[in-house]
Design an enzyme around this catalytic site. Structure first.
Site, PDB file in Angstrom:
ATOM      1  N   ASP A  18      40.922  -3.904  38.950  1.00  0.00           N
ATOM      2  CA  ASP A  18      39.763  -3.440  39.592  1.00  0.00           C
ATOM      3  C   ASP A  18      38.811  -4.689  39.400  1.00  0.00           C
ATOM      4  OD1 ASP A  18      38.934  -3.261  36.828  1.00  0.00           O
ATOM      5  OD2 ASP A  18      39.247  -1.009  36.909  1.00  0.00           O
ATOM      6  N   HIS A  63      48.255  -7.454  36.092  1.00  0.00           N
ATOM      7  CA  HIS A  63      48.776  -6.677  36.917  1.00  0.00           C
ATOM      8  C   HIS A  63      48.232  -7.075  38.554  1.00  0.00           C
ATOM      9  CE1 HIS A  63      50.385  -3.165  34.137  1.00  0.00           C
ATOM     10  NE2 HIS A  63      51.102  -4.276  34.230  1.00  0.00           N
ATOM     11  N   CYS A  95      50.806 -12.602  51.217  1.00  0.00           N
ATOM     12  CA  CYS A  95      51.954 -12.195  52.320  1.00  0.00           C
ATOM     13  C   CYS A  95      53.064 -11.575  51.527  1.00  0.00           C
ATOM     14  CB  CYS A  95      52.578 -13.774  52.798  1.00  0.00           C
ATOM     15  SG  CYS A  95      53.967 -13.655  53.843  1.00  0.00           S
ATOM     16  N   GLY A 125      41.926   2.552  26.301  1.00  0.00           N
ATOM     17  CA  GLY A 125      42.193   3.134  27.266  1.00  0.00           C
ATOM     18  C   GLY A 125      43.438   2.958  28.046  1.00  0.00           C
ATOM     19  N   SER A 158      47.826   4.198  28.299  1.00  0.00           N
ATOM     20  CA  SER A 158      48.752   5.213  27.581  1.00  0.00           C
ATOM     21  C   SER A 158      49.753   4.618  27.077  1.00  0.00           C
ATOM     22  CB  SER A 158      49.350   6.177  28.807  1.00  0.00           C
ATOM     23  OG  SER A 158      49.603   5.180  29.861  1.00  0.00           O
ATOM     24  N   ASN A 166      41.175   5.786  22.443  1.00  0.00           N
ATOM     25  CA  ASN A 166      41.575   6.750  23.369  1.00  0.00           C
ATOM     26  C   ASN A 166      41.333   8.241  23.082  1.00  0.00           C
ATOM     27  OD1 ASN A 166      43.270   8.078  25.148  1.00  0.00           O
ATOM     28  ND2 ASN A 166      44.636   6.572  25.299  1.00  0.00           N
ATOM     29  N   PRO A 167      40.672   8.862  23.865  1.00  0.00           N
ATOM     30  CA  PRO A 167      40.451  10.309  23.560  1.00  0.00           C
ATOM     31  C   PRO A 167      41.526  11.137  23.058  1.00  0.00           C
ATOM     32  CG  PRO A 167      39.570   9.891  25.932  1.00  0.00           C
ATOM     33  CD  PRO A 167      40.306   8.460  25.398  1.00  0.00           C
TER      34      PRO A 167
HETATM   35  P1  OAD Z   1      47.153   5.435  32.113  1.00  0.00           P
HETATM   36  O1  OAD Z   1      46.721   6.252  33.428  1.00  0.00           O
HETATM   37  O2  OAD Z   1      48.752   5.609  32.065  1.00  0.00           O
HETATM   38  O3  OAD Z   1      46.373   5.753  30.874  1.00  0.00           O
HETATM   39  C1  OAD Z   1      45.103   5.903  30.698  1.00  0.00           C
HETATM   40  C2  OAD Z   1      44.762   6.239  29.323  1.00  0.00           C
HETATM   41  O4  OAD Z   1      43.436   5.934  29.173  1.00  0.00           O
HETATM   42  C3  OAD Z   1      45.422   7.461  29.020  1.00  0.00           C
HETATM   43  O5  OAD Z   1      46.136   7.212  27.492  1.00  0.00           O
HETATM   44  C4  OAD Z   1      43.900   8.262  28.736  1.00  0.00           C
HETATM   45  O6  OAD Z   1      43.921   9.302  27.488  1.00  0.00           O
HETATM   46  C5  OAD Z   1      43.032   7.197  28.202  1.00  0.00           C
HETATM   47  N1  OAD Z   1      41.570   7.585  28.886  1.00  0.00           N
HETATM   48  C6  OAD Z   1      41.312   8.448  29.801  1.00  0.00           C
HETATM   49  N2  OAD Z   1      39.927   8.354  29.864  1.00  0.00           N
HETATM   50  C7  OAD Z   1      39.477   7.314  28.957  1.00  0.00           C
HETATM   51  C8  OAD Z   1      38.281   7.066  28.650  1.00  0.00           C
HETATM   52  N3  OAD Z   1      36.994   7.377  29.104  1.00  0.00           N
HETATM   53  N4  OAD Z   1      38.149   6.161  27.311  1.00  0.00           N
HETATM   54  C9  OAD Z   1      39.224   5.571  27.040  1.00  0.00           C
HETATM   55  N5  OAD Z   1      40.481   5.891  27.282  1.00  0.00           N
HETATM   56  C10 OAD Z   1      40.441   6.893  28.225  1.00  0.00           C
HETATM   57  O7  OAD Z   1      46.591   3.934  32.582  1.00  0.00           O
HETATM   58  P2  OAD Z   1      47.373   2.392  32.029  1.00  0.00           P
HETATM   59  O8  OAD Z   1      47.880   2.543  30.569  1.00  0.00           O
HETATM   60  O9  OAD Z   1      46.350   1.463  32.289  1.00  0.00           O
HETATM   61  O10 OAD Z   1      50.469  -0.451  36.333  1.00  0.00           O
HETATM   62  O11 OAD Z   1      48.518   2.412  32.656  1.00  0.00           O
HETATM   63  C11 OAD Z   1      49.312   1.235  32.710  1.00  0.00           C
HETATM   64  C12 OAD Z   1      50.009   0.804  33.798  1.00  0.00           C
HETATM   65  O12 OAD Z   1      50.857   1.686  34.763  1.00  0.00           O
HETATM   66  C13 OAD Z   1      48.973   0.509  35.089  1.00  0.00           C
HETATM   67  O13 OAD Z   1      48.377  -0.775  35.164  1.00  0.00           O
HETATM   68  C14 OAD Z   1      49.653   0.723  36.279  1.00  0.00           C
HETATM   69  C15 OAD Z   1      50.420   1.816  35.867  1.00  0.00           C
HETATM   70  O14 OAD Z   1      50.877   2.632  36.794  1.00  0.00           O
HETATM   71  C16 OAD Z   1      50.818  -0.878  37.692  1.00  0.00           C
HETATM   72  O15 OAD Z   1      50.213  -0.483  38.629  1.00  0.00           O
HETATM   73  C17 OAD Z   1      52.007  -2.118  37.619  1.00  0.00           C
END
Ligand code: OAD
Length: 255
Positions: A104, A119, A127, A192, A194, A218-219
C-alpha cells in the site's frame, strides 16, 4: 498502554532494530487485512484465489478489477499513528531496517525512507510477459472495472499489478537484505502480521535464532512466538507502537 521498562531499554539500547510489518498495521487506515472478511462486491472471493498467476491466466479482468478496487482503497487511505511511530523510531534508533509485506505504500507516504517492500507496490503496474514496469495506473486513474486489463504499450501483453503473487518469487535482492538484517539485529519488531506467509515469515525465527529480542505487536496471539526473548504487546499497532517509542525515548527529545 504500559510498556515494561526492560523492553523499552532493549529498544533504546539496540544498535540495529528491524521492523517487519504486515496488513495489520494498515488495518486502522481502513485497509482490510488478508485473512479477515473482505467487504462489498469482493466478499465472495478469497484473496488466495485471486492473487495468483493461475487466477490471472484464467480470468485476467477479474484479477485486474480486484486490484483496481484495492488501489481505490489505498488512494483513499492515510498513514496512521503506527506508520508515523516508525518514522520517529528511525530518527531515534541507532539503525532501523524497515521491511514490509504491504503493497500500500503507506510507510513511504508517512515519511519512512529505504523501505524494503517484499511484496511490491499495488500502485505500480508491469507487463505480464516481460516484467517491465509501465505506468498504467496514471493512464487509468479512475480504477473503474474494465472488460480486460490494459495492454503493454511495447509488446501488447496484458498489464498486471507489480506485486508478488502466491507461488511467485520475491525480489531476491530485497529478500537477501531483509534476511541479513534479521540475522544481525538486536531487536526484531513483528507488527500486524499473521506470520504464516513464507518467506517473510522466516525472518522472525531467523532473528530469534540469531539472539535478537523479538517484539510482537498483534491483538491476536501469534503462533511460533512463545520464547523467553519474545515480548508480546497484545494491542493494536496504533496503540502499541507510539507507546513503545515514547517509553524508549521519553525525556530524550521530541518523541
Ligand atoms: P494477514 O491478514 O495474514 O494478518 C494480519 C495480522 O494483523 C493478523 O495476525 C491480525 O491479528 C493482525 N492485526 C489486525 N488488526 C491489527 C491492528 N490494528 N494492529 C496490529 N495487528 C493487527 O496479513 P499479513 O501477515 O500481512 O501476500 O499477510 C502476509 C501476506 O499474505 C500478505 O503480504 C499477502 C498475503 O496474502 C501477498 O500478497 C504475496
Amino acid at each position: 498502554m504500559q510498556i515494561p521498562e526492560p523492553l523499552a531499554r532493549s529498544v533504546r539500547d539496540a544498535r540495529h532494530v528491524v521492523a517487519l510489518t504486515g496488513a495489520g498495521i494498515s488495518a486502522e487506515s481502513g485497509l482490510p487485512t488478508f485473512r479477515e472478511a473482505q467487504t462489498g462486491l469482493w466478499a465472495r472471493y478469497r484473496p488466495e484465489d485471486l492473487a495468483t498467476p493461475e487466477a490471472f491466466a484464467r480470468d485476467p479482468a477479474l484479477v485486474w478489477n480486484w486490484y483496481a478496487w484495492r488501489r481505490s482503497l489505498v488512494r483513499a487511505a492515510e498513514p496512521n499513528a503506527a506508520h508515523y511511530a516508525l518514522v520517529r523510531l528511525a530518527q531515534h534508533a541507532a539503525r532501523l531496517t524497515l521491511i514490509t509485506q504491504n503493497v500500500d505504500g503507506l510507510h513511504r507516504r508517512a515519511g519512512s525512507a529505504d523501505v524494503i517492500e517484499l511484496h511490491g507496490d499495488v500502485m505500480r503496474t508491469k507487463c505480464s510477459r516481460e516484467g517491465t514496469v509501465v505506468n498504467a495506473v496514471d493512464a487509468h486513474p479512475s480504477d473503474d472495472a474494465l472488460e480486460a486489463p490494459p495492454r503493454c504499450p511495447r509488446c501488447g501483453a496484458y498489464l498486471r499489478p507489480d506485486v508478488v503473487w502466491f507461488g511467485e518469487a520475491l525480489p531476491s535482492a530485497s529478500l537477501e537484505t531483509a534476511s541479513e538484517a534479521a540475522a544481525r539485529c538486536d531487536v526484531f519488531l513483528s507488527i500486524g502480521t499473521s506470520g504464516i506467509v513464507f518467506p517473510a515469515a522466516s525472518l522472525l525465527p531467523l532473528a530469534l535464532e540469531s539472539g535478537a529480542a523479538v517484539v510482537v505487536v498483534n491483538p491476536e496471539p501469534q503462533p511460533g512466538t512463545d520464547h523467553e526473548r519474545a515480548w508480546h504487546l497484545q494491542a493494536s499497532a496504533t496503540e502499541a507502537l507510539p507507546a513503545l517509542v515514547e517509553a524508549a525515548w521519553q525525556g530524550r527529545g521530541q518523541v
